[in-house]
Enzyme design. Structure first.
Site, PDB file in Angstrom:
ATOM      1  N   LYS A 169       0.845  -1.200   0.000  1.00 12.61           N
ATOM      2  CA  LYS A 169       0.000   0.000   0.000  1.00 12.61           C
ATOM      3  C   LYS A 169       0.879   1.248   0.000  1.00 12.61           C
ATOM      4  O   LYS A 169       0.702   2.147  -0.793  1.00 12.61           O
ATOM      5  CB  LYS A 169      -0.916  -0.022   1.229  1.00 12.61           C
ATOM      6  CG  LYS A 169      -1.843   1.160   1.312  1.00 12.61           C
ATOM      7  CD  LYS A 169      -2.791   1.049   2.484  1.00 12.61           C
ATOM      8  CE  LYS A 169      -3.526   2.370   2.658  1.00 12.61           C
ATOM      9  NZ  LYS A 169      -4.453   2.386   3.780  1.00 12.61           N
ATOM     10  N   GLU A 197      10.431  -4.591   4.844  1.00  7.53           N
ATOM     11  CA  GLU A 197      10.570  -6.002   4.458  1.00  7.53           C
ATOM     12  C   GLU A 197      10.243  -6.193   2.972  1.00  7.53           C
ATOM     13  O   GLU A 197      10.976  -6.847   2.225  1.00  7.53           O
ATOM     14  CB  GLU A 197       9.618  -6.887   5.281  1.00  7.53           C
ATOM     15  CG  GLU A 197       9.915  -6.934   6.762  1.00  7.53           C
ATOM     16  CD  GLU A 197       9.113  -5.908   7.555  1.00  7.53           C
ATOM     17  OE1 GLU A 197       8.869  -4.795   7.025  1.00  7.53           O
ATOM     18  OE2 GLU A 197       8.736  -6.205   8.694  1.00  7.53           O
ATOM     19  N   GLY A 215      -4.948  -1.655   4.875  1.00  9.79           N
ATOM     20  CA  GLY A 215      -4.133  -2.783   4.408  1.00  9.79           C
ATOM     21  C   GLY A 215      -4.791  -4.125   4.667  1.00  9.79           C
ATOM     22  O   GLY A 215      -4.907  -4.975   3.783  1.00  9.79           O
ATOM     23  N   ARG A 216      -5.271  -4.326   5.892  1.00 11.06           N
ATOM     24  CA  ARG A 216      -5.848  -5.635   6.251  1.00 11.06           C
ATOM     25  C   ARG A 216      -7.233  -5.846   5.644  1.00 11.06           C
ATOM     26  O   ARG A 216      -7.810  -6.919   5.769  1.00 11.06           O
ATOM     27  CB  ARG A 216      -5.868  -5.803   7.766  1.00 11.06           C
ATOM     28  CG  ARG A 216      -6.552  -4.669   8.508  1.00 11.06           C
ATOM     29  CD  ARG A 216      -6.231  -4.685   9.987  1.00 11.06           C
ATOM     30  NE  ARG A 216      -6.760  -3.523  10.690  1.00 11.06           N
ATOM     31  CZ  ARG A 216      -6.140  -2.366  10.819  1.00 11.06           C
ATOM     32  NH1 ARG A 216      -4.969  -2.179  10.247  1.00 11.06           N
ATOM     33  NH2 ARG A 216      -6.682  -1.379  11.511  1.00 11.06           N
ATOM     34  N   GLU A 226      -5.115  -6.470  14.650  1.00  8.59           N
ATOM     35  CA  GLU A 226      -4.556  -5.164  14.286  1.00  8.59           C
ATOM     36  C   GLU A 226      -5.652  -4.098  14.339  1.00  8.59           C
ATOM     37  O   GLU A 226      -5.388  -2.936  14.612  1.00  8.59           O
ATOM     38  CB  GLU A 226      -3.908  -5.213  12.887  1.00  8.59           C
ATOM     39  CG  GLU A 226      -2.930  -4.075  12.647  1.00  8.59           C
ATOM     40  CD  GLU A 226      -2.115  -4.214  11.360  1.00  8.59           C
ATOM     41  OE1 GLU A 226      -2.635  -3.876  10.287  1.00  8.59           O
ATOM     42  OE2 GLU A 226      -0.953  -4.661  11.422  1.00  8.59           O
ATOM     43  N   HIS A 276      -6.218 -32.595  17.641  1.00 10.15           N
ATOM     44  CA  HIS A 276      -5.064 -33.367  18.100  1.00 10.15           C
ATOM     45  C   HIS A 276      -3.933 -32.465  18.562  1.00 10.15           C
ATOM     46  O   HIS A 276      -2.788 -32.903  18.675  1.00 10.15           O
ATOM     47  CB  HIS A 276      -4.593 -34.304  16.979  1.00 10.15           C
ATOM     48  CG  HIS A 276      -5.622 -35.340  16.649  1.00 10.15           C
ATOM     49  ND1 HIS A 276      -5.724 -36.522  17.338  1.00 10.15           N
ATOM     50  CD2 HIS A 276      -6.631 -35.342  15.744  1.00 10.15           C
ATOM     51  CE1 HIS A 276      -6.736 -37.226  16.853  1.00 10.15           C
ATOM     52  NE2 HIS A 276      -7.313 -36.519  15.887  1.00 10.15           N
ATOM     53  N   LYS A 312       8.970  -0.692  14.525  1.00 14.10           N
ATOM     54  CA  LYS A 312       9.584  -0.359  13.225  1.00 14.10           C
ATOM     55  C   LYS A 312      10.667   0.691  13.426  1.00 14.10           C
ATOM     56  O   LYS A 312      11.746   0.600  12.839  1.00 14.10           O
ATOM     57  CB  LYS A 312       8.531   0.215  12.267  1.00 14.10           C
ATOM     58  CG  LYS A 312       7.610  -0.789  11.618  1.00 14.10           C
ATOM     59  CD  LYS A 312       6.749  -0.078  10.566  1.00 14.10           C
ATOM     60  CE  LYS A 312       5.536  -0.900  10.188  1.00 14.10           C
ATOM     61  NZ  LYS A 312       4.568  -0.181   9.359  1.00 14.10           N
TER      62      LYS A 312
HETATM   63  O1  F6P Z   1       2.030  -4.275   9.910  1.00 14.47           O
HETATM   64  C1  F6P Z   1       1.750  -2.953   9.654  1.00 14.47           C
HETATM   65  C2  F6P Z   1       1.240  -2.724   8.270  1.00 14.47           C
HETATM   66  O2  F6P Z   1       1.179  -1.353   8.067  1.00 14.47           O
HETATM   67  C3  F6P Z   1      -0.109  -3.380   8.000  1.00 14.47           C
HETATM   68  O3  F6P Z   1      -1.179  -2.636   8.427  1.00 14.47           O
HETATM   69  C4  F6P Z   1      -0.051  -3.568   6.522  1.00 14.47           C
HETATM   70  O4  F6P Z   1      -0.994  -4.508   6.101  1.00 14.47           O
HETATM   71  C5  F6P Z   1       1.374  -4.038   6.353  1.00 14.47           C
HETATM   72  O5  F6P Z   1       2.114  -3.271   7.283  1.00 14.47           O
HETATM   73  C6  F6P Z   1       1.939  -3.872   4.980  1.00 14.47           C
HETATM   74  O6  F6P Z   1       1.917  -2.542   4.551  1.00 14.47           O
HETATM   75  P1  F6P Z   1       2.123  -2.152   3.044  1.00 14.47           P
HETATM   76  O7  F6P Z   1       1.018  -2.746   2.250  1.00 14.47           O
HETATM   77  O8  F6P Z   1       2.098  -0.653   3.026  1.00 14.47           O
HETATM   78  O9  F6P Z   1       3.454  -2.683   2.606  1.00 14.47           O
END
Ligand code: F6P
Length: 568
Positions: free
Chosen positions: A213, A219, A273-274, A360, A391, A516
């Protein structure tokens, strides 16, 4: 809407608090013997059947929960969401994931602008692009068809698409459409995830979708740079344009990264995002794998629940009922966790996805107005497909902690198996457990019953089941793209209902920021110490000691001046 006081100050909340004593006196065994009560706790909508009769609740409890919903202005808040008001007040954003699956031609406004045409413009672009990739009209730099897709993303840019992909993989309608194609997900910045993704993959036949987003997530961006390196090393830097596309709200950064803006698929800041699996985040990789027509059915299933959530009276409204039950279990009965137990292997990634959607969203300590909450919000979600969970952790659910359970069953298996001579089909075997477990939890087993069975006296307490453990059962007619969309939207809206009642902002996530920024400080230190042998500074004793050990022990492992890619 004008800000109001905390919901715990309302008479409805206090009334429910007082009601807990009555409920605690009543065992589910007694509640279940009232067929009229049970019947009133079954709701059907669009092929789905929800049975919540095994909740520690009476009809009176529901009347009181409805009063709580009124006191929390639940109806008004749902309307504000659908009307595109900026209910995510800390980020000044509207919350319109429902617009992502709205039928073409419908009207949903954000800041006075109908966003549905923009949504469909992107959907049309995805259809066109995915059709071209799937047909071989769009090929890689060396002219080969792109049959492998790596979707790089994390959190909401990963878990929802993974859930849907996993659910569709064995659907008899979707599976043949994915024949000869593979969809991979690279989420963890751990280089092992890179290695596992690219092992056995040929860059010539691989298309990479960078999903972020913000296009700033550390990462995802490092993984994207790593995979870009993998492609350019094999095929030359100019190949990137043919092999990498992006999904983001930040098209400027997409271009800066080196991806052609024409190959970028947009979404908008009114999509959390979620809550983004119905945007290009999910729709692009899933359409590449299964074709747009299948994904459109998924969107239609979600849209059906959206309309139901917006318009059905609360007593028949699946997400509202489920949300109110969660509030009852967490805030009044004091059960902070919830187990999500799909009796379907295809739903194995439902719980991980809902963990993010729910935790979240609702893992908050202050009200939407910033007032510290004198009650706990949010719930601890976990789960595994039945019968694997049975199990594993069901022991604790049956005799240890009380954990309200969501049992999710499917009438028609995606992949029926029946062996001649067997008592039941394999799916019937699975579903026998789906039907049995809720009663085991509700009724338990008494010492009297055990005595009658001649259980030795030293084992009576060990073999006793207290029962009175709440669960609900949701029965789906089948598990196809449409039903998967329904299930997703039910959970999304359920989480919103909980947040609306708790009076929190379910659509921001400030709690992920601190870790972060501390990681940024560590990253700088690691670079400075490795590059210029700078001493560790600004960390407490514990972290400094760990960092020293890490740096010293990895001195000879890291090569700083050359690119290293996995060698599996
Ligand atoms: O974990 C934090 C967060 O901002 C989430 O809300 C989001 O889904 C994820 O990181 C990934 O963010 P992006 O889509 O901006 O890479």
């Amino acid at each position: 809407m004008a800000s109001s006081g905390l919901v715990c100050e309302t008479d409805a909340w206090k009334d429910l608090k007082a009601h807990v004593e009555d409920i605690k006196k009543t065992h589910l065994r007694e509640l279940m013997s009232d067929a009229k009560r049970c019947q009133s706790m079954m709701v059907e909508f669009d092929g789905l059947l929800l049975d919540y009769s095994r909740q520690c609740a009476t009809v009176d409890t529901f009347n009181k929960l409805n009063k709580l919903a009124e006191a929390a202005h639940l109806k008004e808040k749902i309307n504000l969401m659908f009307n595109g008001e900026r209910i995510n007040s800390t980020e000044s954003r509207s919350v319109l994931h429902v617009a992502l699956r709205a039928p073409r031609g419908s009207v949903i406004n954000s800041d006075g602008k109908n966003v549905v045409p923009d949504v469909w413009q992107v959907l049309d672009k995805i259809k066109d692009f995915s059709d071209r990739v799937r047909s071989g009209a769009w090929v890689g730099a060396t002219g080969k068809a792109l049959t492998n897709v790596i979707a790089i993303g994390i959190g909401g840019s990963f878990l929802g698409p993974l859930f849907v992909h996993t659910a569709l993989q064995t659907d008899p309608e979707a599976a043949p459409l994915a024949s000869g194609r593979k969809l991979h997900f690279l989420a963890n910045v751990d280089p092992i995830d890179v290695a596992r993704n690219i092992t056995g993959l040929d860059p010539e036949t691989t298309l990479v979708v960078v999903v972020s987003k913000t296009f700033t997530t550390a990462e995802t961006m490092l993984n994207a740079r790593t995979i870009r390196e993998w492609i350019s090393t094999a095929l030359g830097p100019e190949a990137v344009a043919k092999h990498m596309v992006a999904v983001s709200t930040n098209l400027t950064l997409v271009e800066k990264f080196g991806i052609d803006p024409n190959n970028a698929f947009a979404f908008w800041d009114w999509v959390g995002g979620r809550y983004s699996v119905c945007s290009a985040v999910g729709v692009l990789p899933l359409s590449l794998q299964y074709g747009f027509a299948v994904v459109e059915k998924f969107l239609q299933g979600a849209s059906s629940i959206d309309q139901h959530f917006h318009s059905a009276p609360f007593e028949k409204n699946l997400p509202v009922l489920l949300g109110l039950l969660s509030v009852w279990n967490v805030s009044f009965l004091g059960y902070p966790a919830r187990a999500i137990l799909p009796y379907s292997q295809a739903l194995e990634k439902l719980a991980p996805h809902i963990q993010q959607v729910s935790m979240e969203s609702n893992g908050k300590g202050v009200s939407i107005d910033g007032v510290p909450l004198p009650y706990e919000a949010g719930e601890i979600d976990f789960g595994e497909p039945g019968t694997n969970g049975q199990h594993s952790f069901y022991q604790l659910i049956h005799q240890g902690r009380v954990i309200p359970c969501d049992f999710i069953g499917v009438v028609k298996s995606q992949q029926p198996v029946y062996l001649k001579g067997e008592l039941v089909s394999n799916h019937d075997e699975l579903m026998s457990n789906f039907f049995a477990q809720p009663d085991a939890l509700a009724y338990g087993k008494t010492p009297e019953q055990l005595l009658k069975e001649n259980v030795p006296s030293n084992l009576i307490t060990h073999k006793t089941f207290s029962g009175n453990r709440p669960s609900l059962s949701l029965l789906l007619p089948s598990l196809n793209a449409y039903n998967i969309g329904q299930l997703l939207a039910i959970y999304e809206h359920r989480v919103a209902v909980e947040g609306f009642v708790w009076g929190i902002n379910s659509f921001d996530q400030w709690g992920v920021e601190l870790g972060k920024s501390l990681a940024t400080q560590v990253r700088k230190q690691l670079h400075a110490s490795r590059k210029n042998a700078e001493p560790i500074e600004g960390f407490n004793f514990s972290t400094a000691t760990l960092l020293t050990r890490y740096l010293e022990a990895s001195k000879d492992i890291l090569k700083e001046d050359c690119t290293v890619l996995p060698k599996l």
